[in-house]
Design a protein around this motif. Structure first.
Motif, short mmCIF file in Angstrom:
data_model
loop_
_atom_site.label_atom_id
_atom_site.label_comp_id
_atom_site.label_asym_id
_atom_site.label_seq_id
_atom_site.Cartn_x
_atom_site.Cartn_y
_atom_site.Cartn_z
N HIS A 170 0.80 -1.21 0.00
CA HIS A 170 0.00 0.00 0.00
C HIS A 170 0.84 1.27 0.00
CE1 HIS A 170 0.51 -0.77 4.38
NE2 HIS A 170 0.44 0.53 4.50
N GLY A 203 -0.09 3.93 -5.97
CA GLY A 203 -1.37 4.48 -5.58
C GLY A 203 -1.69 5.78 -6.28
N LYS A 204 -2.97 6.13 -6.23
CA LYS A 204 -3.45 7.36 -6.86
C LYS A 204 -2.81 8.60 -6.24
CE LYS A 204 -7.70 9.84 -8.03
NZ LYS A 204 -9.18 9.90 -7.87
N ASP A 205 -2.47 8.53 -4.94
CA ASP A 205 -1.89 9.69 -4.28
C ASP A 205 -0.55 10.07 -4.90
OD1 ASP A 205 -0.85 7.30 -3.21
OD2 ASP A 205 -0.35 8.23 -1.30
N GLU A 235 0.39 9.46 -8.02
CA GLU A 235 0.10 9.97 -9.36
C GLU A 235 -0.43 11.41 -9.31
OE1 GLU A 235 -2.62 7.10 -10.82
OE2 GLU A 235 -1.17 5.45 -10.71
N GLU A 236 -1.31 11.67 -8.35
CA GLU A 236 -1.87 13.02 -8.22
C GLU A 236 -0.80 14.01 -7.76
OE1 GLU A 236 -5.16 14.37 -8.78
OE2 GLU A 236 -5.06 12.58 -10.02
N ARG A 289 1.20 14.90 -10.75
CA ARG A 289 0.42 15.77 -11.65
C ARG A 289 0.45 17.22 -11.18
NH1 ARG A 289 -4.50 18.04 -11.75
NH2 ARG A 289 -5.14 17.06 -9.79
N ILE A 342 -8.48 11.45 -1.25
CA ILE A 342 -8.28 10.18 -1.95
C ILE A 342 -8.57 9.02 -1.00
CG2 ILE A 342 -6.62 8.71 -3.17
CD1 ILE A 342 -5.07 11.35 -3.79
N LYS A 363 -8.24 5.25 0.39
CA LYS A 363 -7.16 4.26 0.39
C LYS A 363 -7.61 3.02 1.15
CE LYS A 363 -2.54 3.53 -0.16
NZ LYS A 363 -1.72 3.77 -1.37
N GLN A 404 -9.47 7.84 4.35
CA GLN A 404 -9.29 8.93 3.39
C GLN A 404 -7.96 9.63 3.64
OE1 GLN A 404 -12.91 11.26 4.01
NE2 GLN A 404 -13.80 10.35 2.17
#
Length: 264
Positions: free
Chosen positions: A25, A29-31, A33-34, A37, A197, A199, A250
């Motif tokens: 974990h 993860g999306k965190d 990637e964000e 960005r 996000i 998780k 979250q």
């Protein structure tokens, strides 16, 4: 940071360093990637990763920047992070420094980027850490902090605080989005954006990273299972035959910048 507590943190994370490296974990993860960005890293950037733990954030950003300084309070954690990144064999631009987030050993304006992921809830003085982040960032520098978001409902927040301390006694507290906004503003950083996000955590892996013995795992499992229905709903607790399998919390991603130098 109180020296007694600081030593407790070193002991806690030193004994679980290998588990942090192995934890899935943290590895993606999306965190992440964000954060990339929003930060828009370039090969001109020099990045400081504060409280780097197993080195996953540092490894993710290393190919995108000129250099990463991975820092952590716990030397054993740094050693495991260094081994992890060396074994990956894909980057050679990460260096490692022992550092307290509230008293960073770097000159002012040393970095154009700063990251800190899933760590501030262990900091005794987050406002002080943010002032240090401001100090070591160059003018116009960008910062991404990711940490667990404190639930708004008082009963759910109380459950969250208790279960986090049961798992890891060095947990101090999480913060609400409004508290983060105020702390960032007080540190004279410019808040640009926040993102929430979700998780999902595998329960067994989650307790492994805290080094809990079987009795404490069972105690924590019971605390989850005995929680009120609204807690089960909020954390989307999944269980089978009385055993917790996963839960979802979250994370708050805070993207902020240091003020640009004023033009004359």
């Amino acid at each position: 940071m109180d020296s007694k507590f600081k030593n407790q943190v070193r002991e806690q994370f030193g004994k679980t360093a290998a588990a942090y490296v192995e934890a899935t974990h943290f590895s993606g993860g999306k965190d992440l990637e964000e954060a990339a960005r929003l930060l828009k890293p370039t090969h001109d950037d020099n990045l400081l990763d504060v409280a780097c733990a197993g080195g996953h954030m540092a490894l993710f950003f290393a190919p995108l920047v000129r250099q990463v300084v991975a820092s952590d309070l716990t030397m054993q954690m740094l050693k495991k992070a260094q081994e992890h990144i060396a074994e990956e064999g894909r980057v050679d631009n990460v260096i490692f420094r022992e550092a307290d987030a509230e008293d960073l050993p770097f000159p002012a304006g040393s970095f154009t980027l700063l990251t800190c992921r899933i760590a501030p809830h262990h900091f005794p003085d987050v406002p002080r850490a943010l002032r240090e982040f401001h100090r070591v960032l160059r003018r116009g520098g960008r910062m991404a902090i990711i940490d667990t978001l404190m639930p708004a409902d008082p009963e759910i927040a109380d459950f969250f605080q208790t279960m986090e301390k049961m798992r890891n006694p060095t947990h101090i507290r999480a913060y609400s989005e409004q508290e983060w906004r105020q702390m960032v503003e007080d540190a004279e950083l410019i808040l640009q954006e926040t993102i929430i996000i979700s998780k999902t955590h595998d329960f067994q892996e989650w307790v492994k990273t805290a080094g809990l013995n079987r009795a404490r795992v069972q105690e924590l499992n019971k605390y989850f299972m005995d929680a009120p229905p609204k807690v089960h709903d909020f954390f989307q607790i999944e269980s089978f035959a009385g055993e917790v399998e996963s839960y979802t919390d979250q994370k708050l991603l805070i993207y902020a910048t240091r003020k640009e130098k004023e033009k004359k």
